[in-house]
Design a protein around this motif. Structure first.
Motif: not given
Length: 1844
Positions: A403-412, A506-517
């Motif tokens: 199951t995938i749920t999107q969070t308010a901060d555009n995470g999952y 399991f329960k995991a938080y998923c966050s999308i992070v920008n890599r340094p240019p």
């Protein structure tokens, strides 16, 4: 593979080209056509119609270009109306581009449907498919600017279906659907033909495709290449791209469920064809694609197009490992790429990404099966481009177990299905996360509980990166919170379960992070590290500039049950504004409190330990000027098993363990972390653990940066622990059933910039060094180090490389430091303090108790202040532990000597001094319990002494010595020990001091820098155990001449015996009296002499005796059973040792022996046979040690003297041998046979055992001739060293001598060769033989050295009438080298028997080996030697006896060989004085002998004559005399023309010069004249010692009926040698000689005629008569012969020669210049029982070279069974017997022209034999004198015994 259409096109093209190439020339079959522009020429093949089903259509004049014509039309009409035409253009070039003008185009038209297209420009190959069976192609080409032409082929295809689902699609984009209504019952085939421009492809994208029946698949076909694809089933969002411009899609509509819906478009083909492939199917391991020229920059103005196609059920993953293109015009906008870019297009889904700039590794995965990559570049900047791997992946289905749920901060939030309830059984699904290339994904697992199994094979979760593969190992089991961070932008998560056990999941938080240019500076600094350990460095390459204006993100990943420790070795953030530039460390955690810290500045090495499994290093560097750099090592560590972990970051705190008072955790970890510029100090009040077993109950404290750690159990002491860095880890381990308590306080203190100072050291040992500091930061500061060890210990501090403050002027009892730089050491218990400054290499300081402070004072800027130190704890001894600091004193064992006593005395002196202990009394035993242990506290050199010793010494390496006394439990009657100690100064320059204990080392001085070259010295102490003495050997030493300025001083440390030497040119030895020596090398005014030395230990055995005089003698009585006698003289001398010891028939080598050893070379001589006489030994150097063992009543008398040694040279030799009767070669001068060097002095020692003597035979001897002072220039001095104390038995030899010998009386010889700097000669070559020394016997075994004497058999000496039986007597007569010996046997009566075997006397000339064996009765028998030594051996058997012999001997002087002597035999010639026309040398005696034939005289004419003038010509003169006449004429002064005639046929001219004045000498010619006399045959009597005779009329023929006699008479002591120069007398007939010359030979009269078997005959007496007899018939040339008188034959028995049979009748006598020689029957086996000869006789004045190339003769011992032997019949020389086989050809050269080969075989074992060749060579004419290097003369007696 080429398609059918291509193949057909190629064939038609080839045929067409052939036709056109050989068509008629222009002008034939030409018509004209009028048009509006005028008349144009129309080629004959322009307008035509084709009806065949295949064919070729070309432009006019193909393959030449077509110009100036229009409306050229070719029609194709296929008779079958159910056909259509596929036209394929292979070549197409026409003026124009995409738009065509009216004058230049090609128009293709279906003439029935009127569908048409007009083309121009240049096109790729393309096709055009008609709708019907008729086609026209019209070409207009009115321009000549381009190469207008085309070439096409056509084939026919079946006509397309005529229904509602078949179309021809020609629009740029379009859509096709199969939804047209049809009757289901009617089979219906559909076809869609899509036609694009020739330079375009067709892209077909299926939005919906369903072909239910796989027997009727849908097919997509490229009409040009024939590539096709047929599929069935259901598909969506798939695509297919053609190779060329036209595609046909066919399918069957018979099944109503069939659905085909696609969209198409035309894709312009790239102009860069080389970089625009269409790839169908990808390899399993992927396909690498790169930009052009990668990794070099790509070119400008690129338009590359890559199309990747895979199966419909797959997608394409592009994994980029490098991506650098020109950056976007606007940052952070992906769609802003307008200059250079790479566009990736998913054809079916229309997902497009346009990328430029620089990216870290990333992936791009399509959603369909085809991707188009378009690379476009401009003409400005170029970059390296990209590199990727393209792979095919199977499409994923939608996940149904996650199951995938999107969070308010555009995470999952990602959970397993049913979480937190149990997940489903047998589930399997994959979630694919796909983000932009500049992003990464973090998964933070808050809860994880999945069925556990080995290797997670049952239920598991797996995370995989599209770029790098698995992000971690498979996950299962129950885990503490952890995280997983991706390394790129695409991650797939696979969850799989089985049917057994289900957990909550399991329960995991998923966050999308920008890599340094990504920038040029941070290209390598953003990464994820997954190894277990490694190093992180910024910049990543030390040669690169620092990063600036960039961000770096480094993630270190560990497994969930692990954590990470970072150790920063170096850290610099130079910008003080930490808001802009900093390094941030934190644990990855998306929920809860984060372990986080931010650092900047220049920091000490420090550590940072995570509490989670992933750690982030974030580097921020905005400032263009600033730089961030660091080096850090990381390691992966396990997390606490019990989850008992605490982190303390406050500056102070209290630690009380167990943490909750009753903890259930057996393992706990505490981390105390402070700032990097601080350290942690922990003070323990209580450390108690029951059952203090450190393996089960312990506390471990560890500095996480330096890894220093300590482990503690229970202790009663309060103590502290100080960290080295900012972080401390404490680990507690105990069993829950036992009591444990720890109470501690911690605080932080500043870390100074000098890491090695201001420390509190508590380890039992450690290292301190001032080299670890920055000198600028310690000015004006006092740095203190506290060392605290266990309370029962003292502290020993050892300092090395000490250089602080002012240097000491000299070593003194105390050190005074007047400057402001010094080191202070203080015992904080007793207050004892020492202050040190100056320069020292190594010294120690031992405290009284356990606490020490070391303070380093620096108050001004230092030039160089440094020290290193180590410390260690030393356990104290209760009741007896003393510190002695006085400069001298006495240490004794405790008195009385009691058991169970331990006592230690530590002697302390100032740095730079040593401590010497001299033991005057020592008795302690047994060694197991009672001993003294000496320890140098600086070097820790330790030695244990026990037993009983005489005087010995022990010197320390440094300034402190521990003398440790131990007695055992039993009472022993030991006296103990007494030693005197004293402080000893050593040089201040520490490089000049050495301590040596090993006996194998080699020391070279000076190998260091001397500070004061005007007054330098080096001191070496060499030490060994008390039962040894030191033998010191100097191998090289620079010679100096003033011992007050420079030299070497050697001192025995215990006895203080001292010698100083300076003028040293040889290696020498110095042996101490005791076990230790001091060597001092000094130089006061010059540089230090160079020295190379070594040493060894010598056991101290027996009664010591030392002799230091130049010569002397001593008697070693049998009072003591053993002696050790040391004889030492100055360097540059050697010793001659003579000794006498009572001879005993029975040897007792173990108790009665003498061993003499040279201390320098270690050559030794051991004797236990003890010859009854004087024995001798010559040393190599200046010192010997004599070890003597003696039995009662056997005394030894020793004599010694010193002899100056020759200078060091390679020509100095020592020859030792004990082999009897063996002749050894190898004695020769340097360069022999060339000239020896000038200014040479060589010593040769020849040594053998005491019962032997040495006999040297000089085969050739030529040194510079003696002058008026004798042998003064060049000479060889031979000394018999065994008789030196009785008389001088030595001889100086020079000049040129015939073979001579020199035999010693004793067992050693000393030869010295010395040459000056003027004249050099060839020198000498000699052999030596070791002979037994005859034991003294009454009137037997005697040596005679006087000029005359009497020799008799033993009976004559005692007046008996007859000699005794069984005698063996030796008589040796020795004369000087210029003497010969005449023995006159007045009475000689010895038993007669032939041969002389029972009783006989053997007389031998030692040098020439001339030997006679005499028996019978010979009164007044005279025997004359040829050289200077004679051996006489008298042997009798056990039977009859006779009178014996009584003889006298006399020495006669013989003249040496002159180098200028000449013998002249030619009929004319010239000769002159030596060096003419230059002055002749002094001291000459040159003899020129001229020999003519009988009946001739000699005329001598002196063309130039000028000698020294003197009265009566007494000084220099020329003497002329006739041989055989006693008169001579003497001339000197100057004569213009001097003539002289001889009166005989032989004359001598003698030149004599004295040692004063010389002149130019003379030049003369001579001529032989015949004396006129009638030819008669009257008797001739020749009485001279040599001459010539010949047959009458020679060289004309002799007369008939002659009887001529020739009588030759010479000295009675000699015989006659006759050599026939030429012999031609009538051949024998039937074995009878009609004409012959009769000669007495070997007891018979030989008749010589025909060809002689040999040309040399030696008579048996001094008087011989030869007779020439001729008959009345034939006459020949006759003969010519030369005779000389020679010594008597070697054998007393003359036996008539027995001629062996010839080996081969055909080859009995070989006379050619070259021939083959071989054994009988060769190559078959030779016969048995053969002994035969082969004679080789060549021309006169030639010699014979025999080469045996193969040999296989039975081999046995000395070749006694079968052999081959070769004899020279002229000189009598022969080879050894030859047998066996050859490794190389055997070459032998004769002296004359006649050779006999003897071959012998026995009665068994025949073999192949031998094979070889011979050849003759001319003999070179003799030179006036024997040149240097000529071969030695053969032994004169070597002919005897050949049986001839």
């Amino acid at each position: 593979m080429m398609g059918n259409s291509q193949l057909l096109s190629a064939v038609i093209f080839s045929v067409t080209f052939f036709v056109f190439a050989f068509a008629k020339p222009k002008g034939y079959d030409v018509e004209t056509r009028q048009n509006e522009d005028g008349v144009v020429i129309i080629p004959a093949n322009c307008d035509r119609q084709l009806e065949s089903e295949t064919g070729c259509i070309t432009s006019p004049n193909w393959p030449r270009k077509s110009v100036d014509f229009n409306e050229c039309q070719i029609r194709v009409k296929i008779p079958d109306p159910n056909k259509r035409i596929l036209l394929t253009f292979n070549n197409f070039t026409l003026e124009g581009t995409t738009s065509c003008d009216h004058g230049n185009y090609v128009e293709i038209r279906d003439t029935k449907t009127n569908r048409q297209n007009r083309y121009c420009g240049t096109s790729y190959p393309f096709t055009w498919l008609t709708d019907s069976n008729e086609l026209s192609v019209t070409m207009n080409a009115l321009s000549s600017k381009v190469f207008n032409r085309f070439n096409a082929t056509y084939i026919t295809l079946e006509k397309a279906p005529s229904n509602g689902c078949s179309f021809v699609l020609v629009n740029e984009i379009g859509r096709y659907s199969s939804s047209t209504e049809v009757h289901v019952k009617t089979p219906w085939s559909c076809e869609a033909v899509i036609l694009a421009h020739p330079n375009e492809r067709v892209l077909v994208s299926f939005k919906d495709l369903y072909i239910p029946n796989c027997d009727h698949k849908i097919e997509m076909r490229d009409l040009l290449t024939g590539r096709s694809k047929a599929v069935c089933g259901k598909h969506a969002f798939v695509s297919w791209t053609s190779d060329s411009n036209q595609v046909a899609i066919t399918f069957d509509r018979s099944d109503s469920r069939t659905s085909v819906l696609f969209e198409y478009e035309f894709l312009l083909r790239s102009r860069n064809e080389s970089c625009s492939p269409l790839v169908v199917g990808l390899p399993a391991d992927g396909l690498r694609l790169t930009s052009p020229l990668f990794p070099r920059p790509y070119p400008s103005n690129l338009d590359c197009q890559i199309i990747l196609h895979t199966d419909f059920n797959q997608v394409i993953s592009l994994n980029f490992s490098e991506f650098t293109l020109e950056p976007a015009t606007e940052t952070n906008k992906i769609d802003s790429c307008v200059n250079d870019y790479l566009q990736i297009r998913d054809i079916a889904t229309e997902r497009i990404s346009r990328l430029c700039g620089s990216y870290h590794n990333f992936s791009w995965t399509s959603h369909s099966n085809e991707v188009v990559l378009t690379l476009r570049t401009n003409h400005l900047l170029d970059y390296i481009g990209y590199s990727l791997i393209a792979k095919s992946l199977f499409r994923l289905s939608n996940p149904d177990c996650v199951t995938i749920t999107q969070t308010a901060d555009n995470g999952y939030v990602l959970t397993s299905l049913n979480y937190p309830d149990e997940y489903s059984m047998d589930a399997s699904c994959t979630v694919f996360f796909q983000e932009y290339p500049n992003r990464y994904i973090i998964f933070d697992f808050e809860d994880f509980d999945v069925e556990d199994s080995e290797d997670c094979t049952n239920d598991y979760l797996e995370l995989t990166s599209s770029t790098s593969g698995p992000l971690c190992a498979r996950l299962c089991g129950k885990k503490e919170p952890f995280s997983v961070t991706s390394d790129s932008n695409e991650v797939s998560i696979t969850f799989k379960t089985n049917s057994k056990i289900q957990k909550s999941g399991f329960k995991a938080y998923c966050s999308i992070v920008n890599r340094p240019p990504r920038t040029l500076e941070n290209t390598e600094c953003s990464t994820i590290l997954r190894e277990k350990s490694g190093r992180i460095q910024l910049p990543t390459n030390p040669d690169w500039p620092p990063i600036r204006g960039s961000d770096c993100l480094i993630v270190i990943h560990a497994e969930p049950d692990e954590r990470i420790r970072l150790n920063f070795i170096d850290f610099v953030v130079s910008d003080l504004d930490s808001d802009r530039d900093f390094v941030e460390l934190y644990d990855i955690s998306l929920s809860g409190k984060t372990n986080k810290a931010t650092y900047s500045g220049h920091l000490h090495p420090f550590s940072w330990t995570s509490f989670r499994n992933e750690l982030v290093i974030y580097v921020r560097d905005e400032n263009e000027i600033s730089s961030v750099s660091f080096i850090a090592d990381y390691e992966i560590l396990p997390r606490s098993e019990d989850g008992c972990e605490l982190l303390f970051t406050n500056p102070t705190g209290i630690i009380s363990w167990p943490f909750d008072g009753e903890s259930k955790a057996e393992h706990c970890t505490v981390i105390i972390r402070t700032d990097p510029d601080k350290r942690v100090l922990i003070t323990f009040k209580t450390v108690r653990m029951d059952m203090a077993d450190c393996s089960q109950h312990s506390m471990t404290i560890k500095d996480t940066t330096t890894k220093r750690q300590s482990q503690y159990c229970s202790t009663l002491w309060e103590f502290s622990w100080l960290s080295d860095s900012d972080e401390v880890e404490m680990e507690f381990t105990h069993q829950l059933t036992n009591f444990a308590q720890v109470q501690a306080m911690y605080g932080v203190i500043p870390r100074t910039r000098i890491a090695a100072f201001n420390q509190f050291l508590t380890a039992p040992e450690g290292i301190i060094s001032s080299l670890e500091h920055n000198r600028d930061e310690i000015i004006g500061k006092n740095c203190t180090i506290f060392i605290q060890v266990e309370p029962e210990n003292s502290v020993v501090v050892t300092l090395t490389d000490f250089l602080i403050g002012d240097e000491q002027a000299e070593n003194t009892a105390t050190i005074t430091c007047t400057g402001q730089q010094f080191l202070e050491i203080k015992d904080l218990t007793t207050g004892r303090t020492n202050v040190y400054c100056g320069e020292f290499d190594l010294f120690t300081w031992t405290s009284d108790f356990n606490l020490v402070a070391i303070t380093f004072h620096i108050t001004t800027y230092p030039t160089y202040n440094v020290f290193r130190a180590v410390y260690r704890s030393l356990q104290q001894i209760e009741g007896c532990d003393n510190r002695l600091t006085a400069p001298t004193g006495i240490i004794e064992s405790p008195q009385p000597y009691n058991p169970n006593t331990n006592c230690r005395n530590i002697v302390h002196s100032e740095p730079g001094n040593l401590v010497t202990l001299t033991f005057t009394n020592f008795e302690m035993q047994p060694c197991e319990t009672d001993h003294v242990k000496l320890i140098d506290l600086g070097t820790l050199r330790t030695e244990v002494f026990c037993g009983s010793f005489d005087l010995f010494s022990w010197t320390s390496d440094t300034n402190e010595v521990s003398v440790y006394f131990v007695s055992g439990p039993k009472y022993m009657r030991n006296t103990g020990f007494k030693t005197e100690y004293r402080h000893v100064q050593r040089p201040l320059v520490n490089e000049c001091y050495l301590r040596k204990h090993d006996t194998t080392e080699l020391v070279t001085l000076p190998d260091f820098t001397i500070k004061d070259v005007e007054n330098a010295e080096c001191i070496i102490y060499v030490y060994n155990t008390p039962d040894n003495r030191i033998q010191f050997t100097v191998e090289e030493f620079d010679e100096v001449f003033n011992c007050s300025d420079s030299g070497i001083e050697l001192t025995d440390v215990a006895t203080e015996r001292t010698n100083t030497y300076c003028t040293i040119s040889h290696s020498f030895s110095w042996t101490a009296d005791t076990n230790e020596i001091k060597i001092r090398v000094f130089a006061k005014k010059d540089k230090l002499p160079r020295m190379i030395a070594k040493w060894k230990s010598v056991a101290r055995i027996g009664e010591p005796v030392i002799s230091l005089e130049d010569s002397g003698h001593i008697k070693l009585t049998s009072t003591f059973p053993t002696y050790q006698y040391l004889i030492h003289v100055e360097p540059n001398y050697r010793l001659i040792i003579n000794y006498m010891h009572e001879h005993d028939a029975i040897q007792h080598c173990n108790i009665d022996s003498i061993k003499i050893t040279d201390s320098t070379t270690l050559r030794f001589f051991q004797d236990c046979t003890f010859f009854d006489g004087i024995m001798s030994w010559v040393s190599d150097s200046n010192e010997v040690i004599i070890d003597a063992k003696q039995i009662a009543g056997h005394d030894t008398v020793l004599y010694y003297t010193r002899v100056l040694k020759a200078p060091p040279s390679e020509c100095n030799k020592v020859i030792t041998s004990d082999t009897n009767l063996e002749t050894n070669s190898g004695l020769e001068t340097a360069n022999y046979p060339g000239m020896y060097p000038n200014e040479l002095v060589c010593d040769m020692i020849m040594q053998t055992t005491s019962d032997n003597r040495i006999q040297v035979v000089f085969k050739e001897f030529w040194l510079e001739i003696p002058n008026h002072m004798g042998c003064h220039n060049d000479y060889l001095n031979v000394s018999d060293t065994s008789v030196g104390f009785h008389y001088d038995h030595s001889e100086r030899i020079c000049g040129r001598l015939e073979p001579i010998s020199w035999t010693s009386e004793g067992n050693s010889l000393l030869l010295r060769l010395q040459t000056d700097k003027t004249i050099a000669r060839t020198g000498y070559i000699a052999t030596y033989t070791i002979l037994k020394r005859p034991q003294p016997a009454p009137h037997c075994n005697k040596t005679y050295l006087g000029p005359n004497g009497v020799i008799s058999s033993p009976n004559f000496a005692v007046g008996l009438p007859q000699y005794s039986n069984d005698l063996l007597c030796y008589y040796f007569i020795k004369g000087n080298v210029l003497e010969r010996i005449l023995v006159h046997f007045v009475i000689f009566d010895v038993e007669l028997q032939t041969p002389c075997q029972p009783d006989y006397v053997q007389i031998e000339d030692v040098a020439t080996r001339k030997t006679n064996i005499i028996c019978g009765e010979h009164p007044n028998y005279i025997w004359e030697s040829e050289s200077n030594e004679v051996n006489i051996t008298f042997i009798t058997d056990g039977s009859r006896t006779f009178r014996g012999f009584n003889a006298t001997y006399t020495m006669e002087h013989k003249q040496g060989i002159s180098y200028c002597d000449e013998t002249l035999t030619d009929t004319t010639g010239t000769f002159h004085s030596p060096d003419f026309p230059a002055k002749y040398p002094n001291d000459l005696n040159c003899v020129y002998t001229i020999i003519a034939d009988p009946g001739h005289f000699i005329e001598v004419i002196f063309e130039f004559f000028q000698l020294e003038t003197s009265p009566h010509c007494t000084n220099d003169y020329v003497s002329l005399s006739n041989v055989g006449e006693g008169t001579s004429q003497r001339y000197c002064d100057k004569h213009n023309l001097l003539k002289w005639n001889s009166t005989t046929n032989s004359a001598t001219v003698t030149l004599h010069s004295d040692h004063v004045i010389t002149d130019n000498g003379f030049k003369a010619t001579y001529k032989i004249h015949q004396v006129f006399q009638p030819e008669t045959c009257s008797p001739i009597h020749l009485t001279t010692s040599s001459g010539m005779f010949q047959s009458p009329n020679y060289p004309s023929n002799y007369e008939n009926n002659l009887e001529c006699t020739y009588r030759i008479t010479v000295n009675p002591s000699r015989v006659i040698r006759i050599e026939f120069i030429e012999f031609e007398i009538e051949e024998p007939q039937s074995g009878f000689c009609a004409d012959y010359l009769q000669i007495p030979y070997a007891t018979q009269n030989l008749k010589l005629c025909g060809n002689l078997e040999k040309n040399v005959y030696i008579t048996d007496s001094n008087d011989v008569l030869l007779t020439l007899i001729t008959d009345g018939s034939n006459t020949l040339k006759g003969f010519k012969a030369m005779y000389t008188s020679v010594t008597m034959s070697d054998t007393p028995v003359t036996v008539a020669p027995t001629q062996l049979p010839f080996c081969s009748v055909e080859a009995s006598r070989l006379t050619g210049s070259y021939d083959i020689i071989h054994s009988l029957n060769f190559p078959a086996y030779y016969p048995n029982n053969v002994k035969c000869r082969t004679i080789i006789e060549t021309k006169k004045n030639t010699r014979i070279i025999i080469t045996i190339r193969f040999m296989d003769i039975e081999n046995y011992k000395l070749c006694d069974w079968d052999y081959l032997q070769i004899f020279d019949d002229v000189s009598g020389r022969s080879t050894e017997k030859l047998c066996g086989s050859l490794d190389a050809p055997f070459v032998w050269e004769s002296d004359g022209n006649l050779v006999t080969m003897i071959f012998k075989s026995d009665d068994i074992l025949a073999r192949t034999g031998y094979y070889g060749t011979y050849q003759s060579v001319e003999i070179v004419a003799p030179t006036p004198f024997k040149k240097p290097g000529s071969k030695p003369k053969p032994d004169k007696n070597s002919y005897i015994g050949f049986g001839r």
